[in-house]
Design a protein around this motif. Structure first.
Motif, PDB file in Angstrom:
ATOM      1  N   LEU A  94       8.713 -12.980   7.656  1.00  0.00           N
ATOM      2  CA  LEU A  94       7.865 -11.813   7.905  1.00  0.00           C
ATOM      3  C   LEU A  94       8.671 -10.530   7.743  1.00  0.00           C
ATOM      4  O   LEU A  94       8.185  -9.551   7.173  1.00  0.00           O
ATOM      5  N   TRP A  95       9.916 -10.527   8.201  1.00  0.00           N
ATOM      6  CA  TRP A  95      10.785  -9.353   8.036  1.00  0.00           C
ATOM      7  C   TRP A  95      10.961  -9.032   6.554  1.00  0.00           C
ATOM      8  O   TRP A  95      10.859  -7.878   6.132  1.00  0.00           O
ATOM      9  N   LEU A  96      11.211 -10.062   5.742  1.00  0.00           N
ATOM     10  CA  LEU A  96      11.381  -9.865   4.304  1.00  0.00           C
ATOM     11  C   LEU A  96      10.091  -9.355   3.664  1.00  0.00           C
ATOM     12  O   LEU A  96      10.112  -8.417   2.855  1.00  0.00           O
ATOM     13  N   LEU A  97       8.963  -9.950   4.031  1.00  0.00           N
ATOM     14  CA  LEU A  97       7.670  -9.489   3.501  1.00  0.00           C
ATOM     15  C   LEU A  97       7.396  -8.040   3.888  1.00  0.00           C
ATOM     16  O   LEU A  97       6.870  -7.264   3.084  1.00  0.00           O
ATOM     17  N   GLU A  98       7.772  -7.663   5.093  1.00  0.00           N
ATOM     18  CA  GLU A  98       7.585  -6.277   5.530  1.00  0.00           C
ATOM     19  C   GLU A  98       8.442  -5.326   4.707  1.00  0.00           C
ATOM     20  O   GLU A  98       8.000  -4.233   4.333  1.00  0.00           O
ATOM     21  N   ARG A  99       9.684  -5.699   4.410  1.00  0.00           N
ATOM     22  CA  ARG A  99      10.543  -4.857   3.566  1.00  0.00           C
ATOM     23  C   ARG A  99       9.892  -4.680   2.183  1.00  0.00           C
ATOM     24  O   ARG A  99       9.909  -3.587   1.621  1.00  0.00           O
ATOM     25  N   LEU A 100       9.340  -5.759   1.638  1.00  0.00           N
ATOM     26  CA  LEU A 100       8.659  -5.679   0.338  1.00  0.00           C
ATOM     27  C   LEU A 100       7.423  -4.781   0.427  1.00  0.00           C
ATOM     28  O   LEU A 100       7.148  -3.996  -0.488  1.00  0.00           O
ATOM     29  N   TYR A 101       6.698  -4.881   1.528  1.00  0.00           N
ATOM     30  CA  TYR A 101       5.514  -4.041   1.714  1.00  0.00           C
ATOM     31  C   TYR A 101       5.900  -2.562   1.785  1.00  0.00           C
ATOM     32  O   TYR A 101       5.259  -1.712   1.167  1.00  0.00           O
ATOM     33  N   VAL A 102       6.953  -2.245   2.512  1.00  0.00           N
ATOM     34  CA  VAL A 102       7.420  -0.854   2.615  1.00  0.00           C
ATOM     35  C   VAL A 102       7.836  -0.338   1.230  1.00  0.00           C
ATOM     36  O   VAL A 102       7.534   0.809   0.866  1.00  0.00           O
ATOM     37  N   ALA A 103       8.497  -1.171   0.446  1.00  0.00           N
ATOM     38  CA  ALA A 103       8.866  -0.774  -0.925  1.00  0.00           C
ATOM     39  C   ALA A 103       7.613  -0.530  -1.759  1.00  0.00           C
ATOM     40  O   ALA A 103       7.548   0.440  -2.532  1.00  0.00           O
ATOM     41  N   PHE A 104       6.608  -1.388  -1.593  1.00  0.00           N
ATOM     42  CA  PHE A 104       5.344  -1.212  -2.302  1.00  0.00           C
ATOM     43  C   PHE A 104       4.700   0.125  -1.934  1.00  0.00           C
ATOM     44  O   PHE A 104       4.170   0.824  -2.802  1.00  0.00           O
ATOM     45  N   LEU A 105       4.722   0.486  -0.645  1.00  0.00           N
ATOM     46  CA  LEU A 105       4.101   1.743  -0.218  1.00  0.00           C
ATOM     47  C   LEU A 105       4.714   2.946  -0.927  1.00  0.00           C
ATOM     48  O   LEU A 105       4.022   3.937  -1.181  1.00  0.00           O
ATOM     49  N   LYS A 106       5.985   2.851  -1.266  1.00  0.00           N
ATOM     50  CA  LYS A 106       6.649   3.965  -1.953  1.00  0.00           C
ATOM     51  C   LYS A 106       6.142   4.140  -3.374  1.00  0.00           C
ATOM     52  O   LYS A 106       6.113   5.255  -3.889  1.00  0.00           O
ATOM     53  N   ILE A 107       5.741   3.042  -4.020  1.00  0.00           N
ATOM     54  CA  ILE A 107       5.247   3.154  -5.405  1.00  0.00           C
ATOM     55  C   ILE A 107       3.718   3.113  -5.489  1.00  0.00           C
ATOM     56  O   ILE A 107       3.153   3.262  -6.564  1.00  0.00           O
ATOM     57  N   ARG A 108       3.070   2.944  -4.338  1.00  0.00           N
ATOM     58  CA  ARG A 108       1.603   2.857  -4.308  1.00  0.00           C
ATOM     59  C   ARG A 108       0.921   4.035  -5.003  1.00  0.00           C
ATOM     60  O   ARG A 108      -0.011   3.823  -5.789  1.00  0.00           O
ATOM     61  N   PRO A 109       1.332   5.289  -4.769  1.00  0.00           N
ATOM     62  CA  PRO A 109       0.643   6.401  -5.440  1.00  0.00           C
ATOM     63  C   PRO A 109       0.676   6.281  -6.967  1.00  0.00           C
ATOM     64  O   PRO A 109      -0.317   6.568  -7.647  1.00  0.00           O
ATOM     65  N   ARG A 110       1.800   5.851  -7.516  1.00  0.00           N
ATOM     66  CA  ARG A 110       1.879   5.698  -8.978  1.00  0.00           C
ATOM     67  C   ARG A 110       0.985   4.550  -9.449  1.00  0.00           C
ATOM     68  O   ARG A 110       0.329   4.647 -10.476  1.00  0.00           O
ATOM     69  N   LEU A 111       0.959   3.462  -8.691  1.00  0.00           N
ATOM     70  CA  LEU A 111       0.097   2.334  -9.052  1.00  0.00           C
ATOM     71  C   LEU A 111      -1.374   2.714  -8.964  1.00  0.00           C
ATOM     72  O   LEU A 111      -2.176   2.282  -9.803  1.00  0.00           O
ATOM     73  N   GLN A 112      -1.737   3.516  -7.968  1.00  0.00           N
ATOM     74  CA  GLN A 112      -3.125   3.942  -7.817  1.00  0.00           C
ATOM     75  C   GLN A 112      -3.596   4.680  -9.065  1.00  0.00           C
ATOM     76  O   GLN A 112      -4.721   4.484  -9.517  1.00  0.00           O
ATOM     77  N   SER A 113      -2.732   5.507  -9.609  1.00  0.00           N
ATOM     78  CA  SER A 113      -3.139   6.275 -10.795  1.00  0.00           C
ATOM     79  C   SER A 113      -3.402   5.359 -11.990  1.00  0.00           C
ATOM     80  O   SER A 113      -4.219   5.678 -12.845  1.00  0.00           O
ATOM     81  N   LEU A 114      -2.748   4.217 -12.042  1.00  0.00           N
ATOM     82  CA  LEU A 114      -2.992   3.264 -13.121  1.00  0.00           C
ATOM     83  C   LEU A 114      -4.349   2.587 -13.011  1.00  0.00           C
ATOM     84  O   LEU A 114      -4.930   2.168 -14.023  1.00  0.00           O
ATOM     85  N   PHE A 115      -4.870   2.470 -11.788  1.00  0.00           N
ATOM     86  CA  PHE A 115      -6.124   1.760 -11.558  1.00  0.00           C
ATOM     87  C   PHE A 115      -7.325   2.680 -11.436  1.00  0.00           C
ATOM     88  O   PHE A 115      -8.423   2.212 -11.197  1.00  0.00           O
ATOM     89  N   ARG A 116      -7.135   3.960 -11.588  1.00  0.00           N
ATOM     90  CA  ARG A 116      -8.270   4.900 -11.499  1.00  0.00           C
ATOM     91  C   ARG A 116      -9.106   4.858 -12.738  1.00  0.00           C
ATOM     92  O   ARG A 116      -8.766   4.633 -13.801  1.00  0.00           O
TER      93      ARG A 116
END
Length: 130
Positions: free
Chosen positions: A108-130
């Motif tokens: 769970l700790w590892l998955l949380e670290r991956l989730y936090v990393a995802f949150l940092k790139i989420r805005p850029r990914l959102q623009s790809l799916f608009r």
């Protein structure tokens, strides 16, 4: 921005739901993810609550709910991030093994670290799916 309504016809009612999930329905990436979970939730064990909509039931501050993924298993406290995803996985039979593995603290700790990393790139990914 146009208003987006997410139908909840395949989700359990709030009282019957085994799990409640709060998500950002204004995020195109989040909508796709929730659509997948809805398709997989054939038993209707999950109630999905779009917190971007006026009048949504929000157990926490709306800004917090929009910033991170949140869920609550019946009778349990609200969790967020990787723990919320693990709760969804446990509610869907085909994903349940992954959800059970996520109960192991180091995983769970590892998955949380991956989730936090995802949150940092989420805005850029959102623009790809608009």
């Amino acid at each position: 921005m146009p208003e987006h309504k997410t139908p909840d016809t395949r989700s359990a009612g709030r009282a019957d739901a085994r799990l409640t999930v709060w998500f950002d329905g204004s995020c195109p990436l989040c909508r796709r993810e929730i659509a997948l979970f809805r398709r997989l939730d054939r038993r209707g064990a999950i109630h999905f609550e779009d917190v971007s909509q006026p009048g949504a039931g929000c157990p926490l501050d709306r800004a917090d709910l929009l910033a991170r993924f949140h869920a609550r298993e019946k009778g349990q406290p609200v969790v967020s991030g990787a723990a919320a995803f693990a709760a969804i996985w446990r509610a869907i039979p085909v994903l349940r093994p992954a959800g059970e593995l996520a109960r192991i603290p180091v995983l769970l700790w590892l998955l949380e670290r991956l989730y936090v990393a995802f949150l940092k790139i989420r805005p850029r990914l959102q623009s790809l799916f608009r």
